[in-house]
Every structure is written in structure tokens, then in C-alpha cells.
Design an enzyme around this catalytic site. Structure first.
Site, mmCIF file in Angstrom:
data_model
loop_
_atom_site.group_PDB
_atom_site.id
_atom_site.type_symbol
_atom_site.label_atom_id
_atom_site.label_comp_id
_atom_site.label_asym_id
_atom_site.label_seq_id
_atom_site.Cartn_x
_atom_site.Cartn_y
_atom_site.Cartn_z
ATOM 1 N N HIS A 48 0.847 -1.193 0.000
ATOM 2 C CA HIS A 48 0.000 0.000 0.000
ATOM 3 C C HIS A 48 0.882 1.242 0.000
ATOM 4 O O HIS A 48 1.853 1.326 0.755
ATOM 5 C CB HIS A 48 -0.914 0.022 1.226
ATOM 6 N N SER A 49 0.529 2.210 -0.856
ATOM 7 C CA SER A 49 1.236 3.497 -0.933
ATOM 8 C C SER A 49 2.715 3.242 -1.234
ATOM 9 O O SER A 49 3.033 2.604 -2.232
ATOM 10 C CB SER A 49 1.015 4.277 0.366
ATOM 11 N N MET A 50 3.617 3.714 -0.380
ATOM 12 C CA MET A 50 5.033 3.458 -0.612
ATOM 13 C C MET A 50 5.305 1.970 -0.785
ATOM 14 O O MET A 50 6.165 1.553 -1.571
ATOM 15 C CB MET A 50 5.868 3.998 0.549
#
Length: 251
Positions: free
Chosen positions: A95-97
Site C-alpha cells: 500500500h502506498s510506498m
């Protein structure tokens, strides 16, 4: 490649070991996140899927270790820790990074002859979609304001000075890693990519998430959910069901 997990890696957490599962899912946290974020995912998918959660240096039980503020260096350090777990098919969720890191990990695994059965990229624009961002250069108040705006951290923790002093260095390091990442054009992955994004995510538009399809020859699909950057906090059952559906069909 065949190997046997040692169970001693500082990088890997197994909250609900599922040795009989046909597939392993490696979960990589968002900026400032830790392995424990994926405890509910592990609980929900076990015993059908053996879930591994990655613990980055500089947080929780690794808080005394130096943080790594570069995506490529994180991937280089993580891949050798994952190779012992590739004795059965492995998938990646970030998720995300963590999605960007999953992409770089997948590239390195494929170079070593291990092609993940799936890459689930959540809440993150495709590697080729660059934005100029500099949250990691803000002062502590600016960094905290960003975290509150994304609703990814319990706001009660943000008012605890002791906890803040403990977690802000890791959060800043992760933001630096994510914001200074630059995609290097090269061969596309053979790993299928499944992108997931909130329809009101300020960090990744639907079109930027759709661009993940340009990074694979192995098949691509996109699922859009109501919500912002941490849409999956509210949409977890649907996301987990989607992951289970993909991985049980491949096992």
C-alpha cells in the site's frame, strides 16, 4: 528456486502461519507503517494463504536500527530475506510506498528467476507517474499535518509527544524514500498486476493507478473503491476478498 524458510529474519513477521497454504502473500507497509498493520489481513486469509508481513528497520521492535530512506536500497536489502520463502508461489501486496517497493522487489525477484504470481498495488500511482513532492522536507508540524490529512495514523497518537519522537524519524525516512523514487525505464514485469485505489485519493488518481498496466505483460486489472488514500481501512473486507479470489484461483 527452492528453499526453506528459517523463521529468523528481522524483516518477516508471520502472525498466523499457514504451512499447508499453496501460496504466500508478502505484505509491504505504507510510509510510517509497520508489519502489525497487516495483522487483520493475515487473520482473514489464514489458513488459505500464508501471509508474511514485512517489518522495515527503524520501527517497533526494530526501532533502534537505522532507517533506510531509499526504495532501491530497501528492495536490495529485502529480496535476500524473501528468497528463502520462495519454495512455494509468492504474491506481493503493497500500500502506498509499499506498492512502489513491491514493484522494485518484483523486478529483483524476476531477475533471480522467481516470478511472483501477483502484485497487488494499492493506493499508489504507477512507477512511471512522477509527482514533485517534498513532504519529507517539512518540519515536524508539517509532517504531522500531512499524516492527519491522509487519516492513515490514529490521531490520538499524534498528540503523544513520546510516541511522536519515536515514530517521526521513521515516517520522515519513508516519505523521503517514496518522494525521491525515480522509475528507471526497463523491461516490463511478467508478474500480473492488480491495482486498487480510492476514488478520492489525493496521492493517486484513478488514471495514475490505471498506468500500472503499462508495467506488466502478465495481465492487469484495476479496482476503484469509495474513499481516500486509506480507503482500505473501510474497504478491507472487499480488498481481502479480491486478494483471496486471485490467489486461490492461482493455487
Amino acid at each position: 528456486m527452492t528453499a526453506n524458510p528459517t523463521g529468523t529474519s528481522l524483516w518477516i513477521r508471520q502472525f498466523h502461519p499457514a504451512p499447508a497454504a499453496a501460496t504466500r502473500l508478502v505484505c509491504l507497509p505504507h510510509a510510517g507503517g509497520s508489519a502489525s498493520y497487516y495483522f487483520p489481513v493475515s487473520k482473514a486469509l489464514s489458513p488459505a494463504v500464508d501471509v508474511l508481513a514485512v517489518q522495515y528497520p527503524g520501527r517497533q521492535d526494530r526501532r533502534n536500527e537505522k532507517c533506510i530512506d531509499n526504495i532501491a536500497e530497501l528492495a536490495d536489502a529485502l529480496v535476500p530475506e524473501l528468497l528463502p520463502y520462495t519454495d512455494k508461489p509468492v504474491a506481493l501486496f503493497g500500500h502506498s510506498m509499499g506498492a512502489t517497493l513491491s514493484f522494485e522487489v518484483a523486478l529483483r525477484l524476476e531477475q533471480k528467476g522467481v516470478t511472483p504470481v501477483a502484485l497487488f498495488a494499492s493506493g499508489r500511482r504507477a512507477p512511471s507517474c512522477h509527482r514533485d513532492e517534498s513532504v519529507h522536507l517539512r518540519d515536524d508540524d508539517g509532517l504531522i499535518a500531512e499524516m492527519k490529512s491522509l487519516s492513515g495514523t490514529d490521531t490520538s497518537l499524534l498528540g503523544d509527544d513520546e510516541i511522536l519522537r519515536m515514530v517521526l524519524p521513521a515516517i520522515r525516512s519513508d516519505y523521503k524514500a517514496a518522494e525521491t523514487y525515480r522509475y528507471t525505464p526497463g523491461p516490463r514485469l511478467a508478474t500480473p498486476i492488480h491495482a486498487h485505489v480510492g476514488d478520492d485519493d489525493p496521492k493517486a488518481s484513478v488514471e495514475e493507478a490505471r498506468a500500472w498496466g503499462e508495467h506488466t505483460t502478465g495481465g492487469f486489472d484495476l479496482q476503484v473503491y469509495p474513499g481516500g488514500h486509506f480507503y482500505l481501512n473501510d474497504q478491507a473486507p472487499q480488498v481481502i476478498a479480491s486478494i483471496r479470489d486471485v490467489l486461490t484461483k492461482k493455487s
